[in-house]
Write an enzyme that holds these catalytic residues in place. Structure first.
Site, PDB file in Angstrom:
ATOM      1  CG  ASP A  32      86.041  58.399  32.221  1.00 28.55           C
ATOM      2  OD1 ASP A  32      85.254  59.245  33.040  1.00 28.55           O
ATOM      3  OD2 ASP A  32      85.631  57.418  31.626  1.00 28.55           O
ATOM      4  CG  ASP A  89      79.053  58.053  29.509  1.00 27.55           C
ATOM      5  OD1 ASP A  89      79.718  59.051  30.085  1.00 27.55           O
ATOM      6  OD2 ASP A  89      79.354  57.025  29.564  1.00 27.55           O
TER       7      ASP A  89
END
Length: 600
Positions: A325, A390
């Site tokens: 990430d 997200d």
């Protein structure tokens, strides 16, 4: 991502589009230094101005540094971030003045440095802040997210080949972040620990999930600790025992995934990299991320050896997938300053996986730069790359909202159209974020109609089918969408033939509320078509229209690029078939879609 002229910052809980503009005289960063006196004045003035909204000016006694604020209705809540941004991105990075205006609540800030602030004898370097801040919205930044050419032209069948680490399908399984971000959705979830993960992932061992290929149980952020072992390698915290969890999952025929960010816990600086006499601290490049991880200097010996030893350790625990990430360029600002480009970490993890001798999936996150440079780079090293931010409803009692689904779909449209323009084999899968279709409307946050449309698009995109839902509360529709023979057949097809947009009426690839997509046809003349009515654009759909109610959506074979023969269109979910020799019409309510299987 690298423009220092445009930035969007998340302030408190509100999305605020903020920007600074540099001005005044310019200089070459690194050609001079900033004086300690001016730097200290800046810090003192920031404290004074932020503490007193009625104070307009602040400067040093020598007349070298000047600062001004204009609060709005007595509010100067942006003072600290505004002045620090001007200092970092202007005064220390090539310009002598800067202004900051959030464009939202009327606050304005200004800062200027005279010649007395710059000297070869100064102690503050002028090579910029060492990090970049990327716009959190979906606007283009320095070519990071180029818009595709707005014309599809003749149909060019897209195919996905084997990925860098040898996979022939996107990832399938479950990831913890959906529940971690929205714990109110899952009453049985008492915290991110091994027991709760095992409860969720044990559902994947059911025969219908195994038949669909769901096999990865993925731990997201929070499983690790900043404590390291004797070689500076990342360890699991007291809520987990990863070797034990790995054995449990493998015993069920499942795989284990873990989450990591580029870099190493800063506390590992005094550790020696395994197999070398190199101290970790000697091959670091500072701590720019604010996440407790220090950045590697990838030009130095020892960095690859550390990654090799980390994957060696994790492989011994049974790790089968790594979610890397905060990869940049990309990863929009969320409160942590990130180095402008840590893409070298992707190659380091890829090499370490190859050196381990274990087939481990490498998935990259989040909303990665997708211009030609980085699509090519990531395609060489990873299995998937996030195409969006997200999509979960942080802190809410439902998982997802339709607005962000529209955004995710439009980001995929851009991504796959750019892949088409590259005209090379596709070797990486898109990650549209977690798949939220497993739970009832009141838990998922969207209607059953919208759940079907989400599944259709995640299937058609050959996106990672990583479930974010509560596996202990699946309803009948959720199980059907996730595990039915129709889903399995479609997933197998799209894994090799991802869908691309073909606008009804033109065959182009623009964003539209009434949209059509096609995947294939194969050499055996099989194809899938997806037709959708996304409802009114809620702000990020890319199409800007607000058609209401049931709409007539007609797509011709010419639009789809397959006008060379007659076809039978079969609705995947209800089984109805229609012979088509010219065009196909669907009557779709808002948010409704049809997934169609085509054969001559």
């Amino acid at each position: 991502m690298f423009s220092i002229l445009v930035v969007a910052l998340l302030i408190a809980v509100n999305l605020v589009t903020a920007q600074w503009n540099c001005g005044g005289s310019t200089y070459t960063p690194g050609s001079t230094n900033f004086t300690a006196e001016c730097y200290q004045t800046a810090q003192d003035c920031i404290r004074k101005l932020s503490a007193n909204a009625s104070q307009e000016y602040c400067q040093d006694a020598g007349g070298n540094l000047y600062m001004q604020q204009q609060p709005n209705k007595g509010t100067n809540s942006d003072a600290v971030v505004a002045f620090q941004d001007i200092l970092d991105f202007c005064l220390l990075d090539g310009s002598t003045t800067g202004t900051w205006d959030d464009g939202y609540d009327g606050q304005w800030y200004w800062m200027a440095a005279g010649s007395g602030c710059y000297s070869p004898n100064g102690t503050i370097g002028t090579k910029g802040p060492g990090f970049c801040v990327q716009d959190r919205t979906d606007t283009n930044i320095n070519g990071c997210y180029p818009q595709p050419i707005a014309n599809s032209g003749p149909l060019q069948v897209l195919r996905t080949g084997k990925t860098a680490n040898g996979f022939t399908n996107s990832g399938r399984g479950w990831n913890s972040w959906g529940i971690q971000a929205t714990p109110a959705t899952t009453p049985s979830w008492t915290g991110f620990n091994q027991s709760n993960v095992m409860k969720q992932c044990s559902v994947l061992a059911r025969s219908e999930f195994k038949a669909m290929g769901y096999d990865v149980c993925s731990l997201d952020a929070g499983w690790s600790t900043n404590d390291v072992d004797g070689y500076g390698r990342i360890q699991y915290n007291s809520n987990f025992n990863l070797p034990e969890l790995g054995n449990y999952l493998h015993g069920l025929g499942l795989k284990m995934g873990v989450y990591v960010i580029p870099g190493v816990p800063c506390g590992a600086a005094n550790k020696t990299i395994k197999g070398t006499n190199i101290l970790i601290g000697d091959v670091l490049n500072g701590n720019n991320d604010g996440l407790g991880f220090c950045d590697w200097d990838f030009s130095k010996d020892g960095v690859q050896q550390w990654h090799d030893s980390l994957i060696e350790l994790w492989a011994s625990w049974g790790v089968d997938m790594i979610k890397l990430d905060f990869v940049t360029p990309g990863s929009p600002w969320n409160g942590a300053n990130l180095v402008c480009n840590n893409s070298a970490a992707v190659e380091a993890y890829h090499k370490a996986i190859a050196n381990s001798g274990r087939q481990i999936r490498l998935d990259l996150s989040w909303k990665l730069c997708r211009n030609e440079t980085y699509l090519s780079l990531y395609s060489q090293f990873a299995e998937s790359m996030r195409t969006d931010q997200d999509i979960d409803n942080y802190g809410q009692n439902t998982f997802v909202a339709w607005q962000v689904v529209q955004r995710a779909i439009d980001n995929y449209r851009q991504y796959i159209s750019l892949q088409k323009q590259r005209n090379v084999p596709i070797t990486i899968y898109p990650d549209m974020d977690n798949l939220f279709v497993g739970n009832s409307e009141n838990v998922t946050g969207v209607t059953d109609t919208q759940r079907i449309t989400i599944m259709n698009h995640w299937l058609g995109a050959a996106a990672n089918l990583i479930i974010g839902s509560d596996m202990t509360q699946l309803d009948d529709l959720g199980v059907r969408l996730l595990t039915s023979p129709q889903s399995a057949a479609a997933a197998k097809f799209f894994a090799q033939y991802p869908m691309q947009p073909r606008n009804p009426g033109t065959g182009n690839n623009k964003a539209q509320q009434l949209q059509a997509w096609i995947a294939g046809p194969t050499n055996n003349q099989e194809a899938y078509v997806l037709i959708a009515n996304y409802g009114h654009d809620e702000g990020v759909g890319g199409f800007g229209t607000s058609l209401t109610g049931v709409q007539k959506v007609t797509v011709s074979l010419s639009d789809l690029g397959i006008a060379n023969r007659k076809w039978t269109f079969t609705d995947v979910w209800n089984g109805n078939s229609t012979k088509v020799d010219s065009s196909y019409t669907a009557y779709l309510g808002e948010y409704e879609s049809q997934l169609l299987y085509l054969k001559p």
